[in-house]
Design a protein around this motif. Structure first.
Motif, PDB file in Angstrom:
ATOM      1  N   GLU A   1      -1.432 -25.492 -13.292  1.00  0.00           N
ATOM      2  CA  GLU A   1      -2.557 -24.970 -14.079  1.00  0.00           C
ATOM      3  C   GLU A   1      -2.085 -24.419 -15.421  1.00  0.00           C
ATOM      4  O   GLU A   1      -2.734 -24.628 -16.450  1.00  0.00           O
ATOM      5  CB  GLU A   1      -3.263 -23.869 -13.289  1.00  0.00           C
ATOM      6  CG  GLU A   1      -4.102 -24.375 -12.118  1.00  0.00           C
ATOM      7  CD  GLU A   1      -4.665 -23.228 -11.294  1.00  0.00           C
ATOM      8  OE1 GLU A   1      -4.477 -22.052 -11.696  1.00  0.00           O
ATOM      9  OE2 GLU A   1      -5.289 -23.505 -10.246  1.00  0.00           O
ATOM     10  N   GLU A   2      -0.943 -23.737 -15.436  1.00  0.00           N
ATOM     11  CA  GLU A   2      -0.425 -23.165 -16.683  1.00  0.00           C
ATOM     12  C   GLU A   2       0.029 -24.267 -17.639  1.00  0.00           C
ATOM     13  O   GLU A   2      -0.226 -24.194 -18.852  1.00  0.00           O
ATOM     14  CB  GLU A   2       0.737 -22.211 -16.386  1.00  0.00           C
ATOM     15  CG  GLU A   2       1.341 -21.544 -17.608  1.00  0.00           C
ATOM     16  CD  GLU A   2       0.368 -20.629 -18.328  1.00  0.00           C
ATOM     17  OE1 GLU A   2       0.620 -20.335 -19.527  1.00  0.00           O
ATOM     18  OE2 GLU A   2      -0.628 -20.187 -17.713  1.00  0.00           O
ATOM     19  N   LEU A   3       0.683 -25.282 -17.112  1.00  0.00           N
ATOM     20  CA  LEU A   3       1.089 -26.403 -17.964  1.00  0.00           C
ATOM     21  C   LEU A   3      -0.132 -27.065 -18.600  1.00  0.00           C
ATOM     22  O   LEU A   3      -0.144 -27.362 -19.801  1.00  0.00           O
ATOM     23  CB  LEU A   3       1.883 -27.426 -17.145  1.00  0.00           C
ATOM     24  CG  LEU A   3       3.268 -26.984 -16.658  1.00  0.00           C
ATOM     25  CD1 LEU A   3       3.837 -28.022 -15.693  1.00  0.00           C
ATOM     26  CD2 LEU A   3       4.218 -26.778 -17.828  1.00  0.00           C
ATOM     27  N   GLN A   4      -1.164 -27.289 -17.800  1.00  0.00           N
ATOM     28  CA  GLN A   4      -2.375 -27.918 -18.319  1.00  0.00           C
ATOM     29  C   GLN A   4      -3.072 -27.014 -19.323  1.00  0.00           C
ATOM     30  O   GLN A   4      -3.592 -27.484 -20.341  1.00  0.00           O
ATOM     31  CB  GLN A   4      -3.304 -28.268 -17.153  1.00  0.00           C
ATOM     32  CG  GLN A   4      -2.740 -29.358 -16.241  1.00  0.00           C
ATOM     33  CD  GLN A   4      -3.576 -29.599 -15.009  1.00  0.00           C
ATOM     34  OE1 GLN A   4      -4.321 -28.710 -14.556  1.00  0.00           O
ATOM     35  NE2 GLN A   4      -3.470 -30.790 -14.434  1.00  0.00           N
ATOM     36  N   ARG A   5      -3.071 -25.713 -19.045  1.00  0.00           N
ATOM     37  CA  ARG A   5      -3.710 -24.766 -19.962  1.00  0.00           C
ATOM     38  C   ARG A   5      -3.036 -24.782 -21.323  1.00  0.00           C
ATOM     39  O   ARG A   5      -3.695 -24.633 -22.363  1.00  0.00           O
ATOM     40  CB  ARG A   5      -3.649 -23.350 -19.373  1.00  0.00           C
ATOM     41  CG  ARG A   5      -4.460 -22.308 -20.143  1.00  0.00           C
ATOM     42  CD  ARG A   5      -4.269 -20.916 -19.592  1.00  0.00           C
ATOM     43  NE  ARG A   5      -2.937 -20.405 -19.882  1.00  0.00           N
ATOM     44  CZ  ARG A   5      -2.582 -19.857 -21.042  1.00  0.00           C
ATOM     45  NH1 ARG A   5      -3.464 -19.783 -22.037  1.00  0.00           N
ATOM     46  NH2 ARG A   5      -1.369 -19.406 -21.217  1.00  0.00           N
ATOM     47  N   GLN A   6      -1.728 -24.994 -21.338  1.00  0.00           N
ATOM     48  CA  GLN A   6      -0.983 -25.009 -22.598  1.00  0.00           C
ATOM     49  C   GLN A   6      -0.856 -26.419 -23.186  1.00  0.00           C
ATOM     50  O   GLN A   6      -0.131 -26.631 -24.154  1.00  0.00           O
ATOM     51  CB  GLN A   6       0.404 -24.393 -22.396  1.00  0.00           C
ATOM     52  CG  GLN A   6       0.372 -22.930 -21.987  1.00  0.00           C
ATOM     53  CD  GLN A   6       1.575 -22.155 -22.477  1.00  0.00           C
ATOM     54  OE1 GLN A   6       2.152 -22.477 -23.512  1.00  0.00           O
ATOM     55  NE2 GLN A   6       1.942 -21.118 -21.758  1.00  0.00           N
ATOM     56  N   GLY A   7      -1.563 -27.370 -22.584  1.00  0.00           N
ATOM     57  CA  GLY A   7      -1.587 -28.713 -23.147  1.00  0.00           C
ATOM     58  C   GLY A   7      -0.322 -29.516 -22.938  1.00  0.00           C
ATOM     59  O   GLY A   7      -0.020 -30.423 -23.715  1.00  0.00           O
ATOM     60  N   ILE A   8       0.437 -29.187 -21.887  1.00  0.00           N
ATOM     61  CA  ILE A   8       1.681 -29.898 -21.583  1.00  0.00           C
ATOM     62  C   ILE A   8       1.383 -31.024 -20.595  1.00  0.00           C
ATOM     63  O   ILE A   8       0.955 -30.777 -19.464  1.00  0.00           O
ATOM     64  CB  ILE A   8       2.747 -28.960 -20.991  1.00  0.00           C
ATOM     65  CG1 ILE A   8       3.023 -27.787 -21.939  1.00  0.00           C
ATOM     66  CG2 ILE A   8       4.019 -29.736 -20.681  1.00  0.00           C
ATOM     67  CD1 ILE A   8       3.642 -28.188 -23.255  1.00  0.00           C
ATOM     68  N   ALA A   9       1.592 -32.262 -21.018  1.00  0.00           N
ATOM     69  CA  ALA A   9       1.352 -33.408 -20.140  1.00  0.00           C
ATOM     70  C   ALA A   9       2.410 -33.469 -19.037  1.00  0.00           C
ATOM     71  O   ALA A   9       3.576 -33.133 -19.256  1.00  0.00           O
ATOM     72  CB  ALA A   9       1.377 -34.701 -20.952  1.00  0.00           C
TER      73      ALA A   9
END
Length: 353
Positions: A55-63
């Motif tokens: 969720e944190e990766l997606q929140r920060q736009g990290i594919a």
């Protein structure tokens, strides 16, 4: 090369995304106590922590298109230092660890995520069970209880190498005492690139720490175990979690203790000074492993941010060798850079057997 580094701690999970050597994203995911209480055992937190991480990766736009995922190693069987590609054997041993700690989740999450990404590989580096002890250091007074190691191998080795690079020295030629000071405290003598003597920071070895008991009087401990006041689980929790500064002062936060001292709390000063004395006594005990030759003493970990503690240790240890301070820890970078070097062929990729 796109690298995800994962470092689970007891109440948080640190993650870092690297583009080769460059750190492009860093986050610390704090896990509220009430959330963790939903899980009877640390291993039960696997899905919860993995989901929060994604969720944190997606929140920060990290594919989620990593080339490599590297996780902090678990408390598996003793192994030599190095970079290990994760396989089913290490995962099986991690699910049945020597001791329960959040670090056991690092490898599990790394391999699970890597399997979901085409072409992605999963690794771990220098887990806390790295064992390079001299044989003489394994012997105790009870043959059935040999000395074992559980220590902050990853950060200690990284700090030792950083010190050597800064001073134009070769790690493989130095005798360095390194002490990592956090909620637990571990120490080791790094002799020419090997930790020939070090502590077992989870099992009642070394100095007391903010939340751990360290070495205790054996006979008194045995009597307490059989006193009827505690069952086995309670006693283990008392030793590793409810001791040290926590038991004496009701907090495991050195900053709070220092504030109490500044406000005139003499008991708080006595206890923190005792922890400093205990650390210095144990670090001094490493000198015989190199016949008294010590090039430098390196202090690292979160508590190394405390000038009160580091000044106290310098006062007690400068007779032995110069003391250098490296506050905090950078285990995410250590994980990522070791794997990057291995992927480039500059460092061996080892197989866990």
């Amino acid at each position: 090369m796109k690298i995800l580094a994962i470092n689970p701690g007891m109440i948080s999970t640190k993650i870092g995304v690297f583009d080769d050597e460059k750190l492009v994203m860093h986050a610390t995911l704090n896990h509220p106590f009430e959330e963790l209480c939903r899980y009877p055992f640390i291993m039960d937190e696997f899905d919860y922590r993995k989901e929060k991480l994604i969720e944190e990766l997606q929140r920060q736009g990290i594919a989620l298109d990593f080339d490599v995922i590297v996780g902090r190693g678990g408390l598996v069987k003793p192994i030599e230092s190095g970079v290990y590609e994760l396989n089913e054997k290490v995962i099986e041993d991690t699910k049945h660890p020597r001791l329960h700690h959040a670090c056991n989740l690092g490898s599990l999450i790394a391999l699970s995520m890597a399997k979901e990404i085409p072409g992605c590989r999963a690794f771990t580096v220098d887990p806390g069970v790295v064992d390079e002890l001299d044989d003489v250091a394994r012997i105790t007074g009870m043959p059935e209880l040999p000395h074992q190691t559980i220590w902050h191998a990853l950060n200690q080795r990284e700090i030792a190498k950083r010190y050597c690079k800064e001073h134009g020295l070769k790690y493989e030629e130095q005798d360095l005492i390194v002490c990592h000071m956090g909620s637990g405290i571990s120490f080791a003598m790094h002799h020419h690139g090997r930790a020939i003597e070090c502590s077992d920071a989870l099992s009642g070895d070394g100095p007391f720490s903010p939340s751990r008991a360290g070495m205790l009087p054996t006979v008194q401990l045995v009597k307490l175990c059989y006193s009827g006041k505690y069952n086995e689980a309670e006693m283990l929790r008392k030793i590793n979690g409810h001791s040290g500064l926590t038991a004496h002062l009701g907090t495991n936060d050195c900053r709070e203790v220092e504030q109490r001292i500044a406000n005139g709390d003499k008991h708080a000063k006595l206890i923190l000074d005792a922890m400093i004395y205990s650390i210095s006594r144990w670090l001094s005990s490493l000198a015989p492993s190199t016949n008294g030759h010590v090039d430098a003493i390196l202090l690292t970990g979160a508590i190394a941010k405390s000038q009160y503690v580091t000044d106290g240790l310098k006062q007690r240890l400068s007779y032995l060798a110069p003391v250098f301070v490296y506050p905090g820890e950078d285990e995410l970078t250590a994980l990522a850079m070791n794997v990057l070097r291995a992927m480039r062929g500059e460092q061996e990729i080892k197989v866990y057997e």
